[in-house]
Design a protein around this motif. Structure first.
Motif, short mmCIF file in Angstrom:
data_model
loop_
_atom_site.label_atom_id
_atom_site.label_comp_id
_atom_site.label_asym_id
_atom_site.label_seq_id
_atom_site.Cartn_x
_atom_site.Cartn_y
_atom_site.Cartn_z
N ASN A 108 45.36 25.25 18.14
CA ASN A 108 44.55 26.44 17.92
C ASN A 108 45.16 26.84 16.53
N HIS A 109 44.30 26.94 15.74
CA HIS A 109 44.90 27.42 14.14
C HIS A 109 45.58 28.62 14.11
N CYS A 110 45.04 29.69 15.01
CA CYS A 110 45.79 31.23 14.90
C CYS A 110 47.15 31.13 15.61
N ALA A 112 48.89 28.56 15.68
CA ALA A 112 49.75 27.38 14.68
C ALA A 112 50.20 28.46 13.68
N HIS A 113 49.41 29.59 13.08
CA HIS A 113 50.01 30.36 12.36
C HIS A 113 51.34 31.27 12.76
N LEU A 114 51.09 31.52 14.04
CA LEU A 114 52.06 32.37 14.71
C LEU A 114 53.41 31.42 14.65
N ALA A 130 47.36 38.27 8.96
CA ALA A 130 46.25 38.71 8.20
C ALA A 130 45.87 37.67 7.20
N SER A 131 44.58 37.27 7.49
CA SER A 131 44.09 36.18 6.87
C SER A 131 42.52 36.41 6.66
N GLY A 132 41.86 35.58 6.12
CA GLY A 132 40.23 35.75 5.67
C GLY A 132 39.47 36.12 6.87
FE FE2 Z 1 44.29 30.43 8.45
#
Ligand code: FE2
Ligand code: ATP
Length: 332
Positions: A108-110, A112-114, A130-132
């Motif tokens: 899961n991309h989100c 992964a950001h975390l 805070a992304s697009g």
């Molecule tokens: Fe992203």
């Protein structure tokens, strides 16, 4: 030494990374679909990804100085995102995994950001993501990353990009808006703009309408950009501060492309200093969409047994709408 490949493909960016099994990122290459004018058309983005995939794969391997048969697994972002982009990435991941007879890991991309925050020392943070497409305040609680607050309408980056497009600045607009804001000559006179925060949730559509009106009236663009950043980032910092107070956590982590903004970073740092909270912000290549973070989390999931063997590849699919709090965190 063993290696894992990461592939990022949820939206505008196609990325490929190679990591060793210690979690060291050996290469992290990317190519982003951009336009001079207008926004992103998902099918055009898919074409872009198809075009650059093979080349980026070769580049990631050569920068990491490994051969493809040294790869043990492939982690790719299967969620959330734009379906055409996700499909292109999945096809590439499946084809490569089949060719090498190695398993796949769905990331899961989100999340992964975390999770990449750990690589800069954040252990149990409140994250301002805070992304697009996404704007969320997230923290770990009882086996899941809970969303404490989020945007009720647009993602902050999409909001900024829409304003930029209205100004004729092209995509992505965030960096251009930041430059205009820095050039503003009236920083002591804020333009009054709607400030919309409820609890830990934020909203941008009222602000967007107001800004379009101001632009139509011919108000100075630099002044608008400056005031807009102050108001929008003020809302985000306030929501993050409430989440820190609510959870009692002692770390703030920034993530997502909008977190590249130096004014947002500065405002977060000040808030953290005032509250006695530690501030963490990964370097730019790990803030924006990138495959390094996908490989980083994919490796942990692989080690926890969360991979799909090549014979069961039929079970691998995309999940364009999977939410951060849908994901059971069983590898922590
Ligand atoms: Fe992203
Ligand atoms: P997600 O899928 O996680 O929502 P994303 O597809 O939006 O991510 P990111 O690379 O995380 O991709 O973020 C891109 C966004 O970041 C764009 O909206 C862009 O305008 C914004 N951005 C990049 N640099 C800056 C900056 N300096 N200031 C403000 N916004 C920025």
């Amino acid at each position: 030494m063993k290696y894992i490949l990461g592939i990022e493909t949820t939206a505008h960016t196609f990325g490929v990374a190679v990591l060793d099994f210690e979690g060291e990122i050996l290469s992290n290459v990317r190519d982003m679909y951009t336009t001079e004018e207008g926004g992103m058309i998902p099918l055009e983005v898919r074409k872009h990804h198809k075009k650059v995939a093979g080349e980026l794969f070769e580049k990631a391997l050569s920068q990491a100085e490994i051969k493809e048969d040294q790869l043990e697994a492939i982690a790719f972002s299967n969620a959330p995102g734009l379906a055409p982009c996700l499909l292109e990435g999945m096809e590439f991941a499946k084809e490569t995994a089949k060719g090498l007879s190695i398993p796949l890991v769905m990331v899961n991309h989100c999340v992964a950001h975390l999770d990449i925050g750990e690589s800069v020392g954040a252990n149990d943070p409140v994250m301002l993501y805070a992304s697009g497409a996404n704007t969320q305040i997230i923290a770990y609680e009882a086996g899941k990353y809970r969303v404490f607050g989020e945007t009720l309408d647009l993602g902050v980056g999409n909001f900024i990009d829409t304003v930029a497009r209205y100004m004729g600045l092209g995509f992505p607009g965030g960096p251009k808006i930041q430059t205009l804001a820095e050039e503003c000559e009236h920083k002591d006179e804020l333009i009054e703009l709607p400030y919309s925060i409820k609890g830990m949730d934020v909203a941008f559509s009222g602000l967007q309408t107001k800004i379009k009106n101001l632009l139509d009236k011919g108000v100075n663009k630099k002044d608008i950009c400056y005031s807009m950043q102050e108001v929008v980032f003020g809302m985000l910092v306030e929501a993050a501060e409430r989440a820190l107070a609510h959870t009692g956590k002692k770390e703030l982590l920034l993530g997502g492309g909008v977190a590249c903004n130096s004014r947002l970073q500065e405002m977060c740092k000040i808030m953290c200093e005032e509250r006695g909270v530690k501030y963490f912000c990964p370097p730019r290549p790990l803030l924006v969409d990138n495959a390094g973070m996908i490989g980083y989390l994919g490796l942990k999931m692989y080690k926890a047994g969360l991979s799909v063997p090549v014979e069961e590849m039929g079970d691998v699919d995309i999940a364009p709408r999977e939410r951060t709090d849908d994901v059971e965190i069983t590898w922590k």
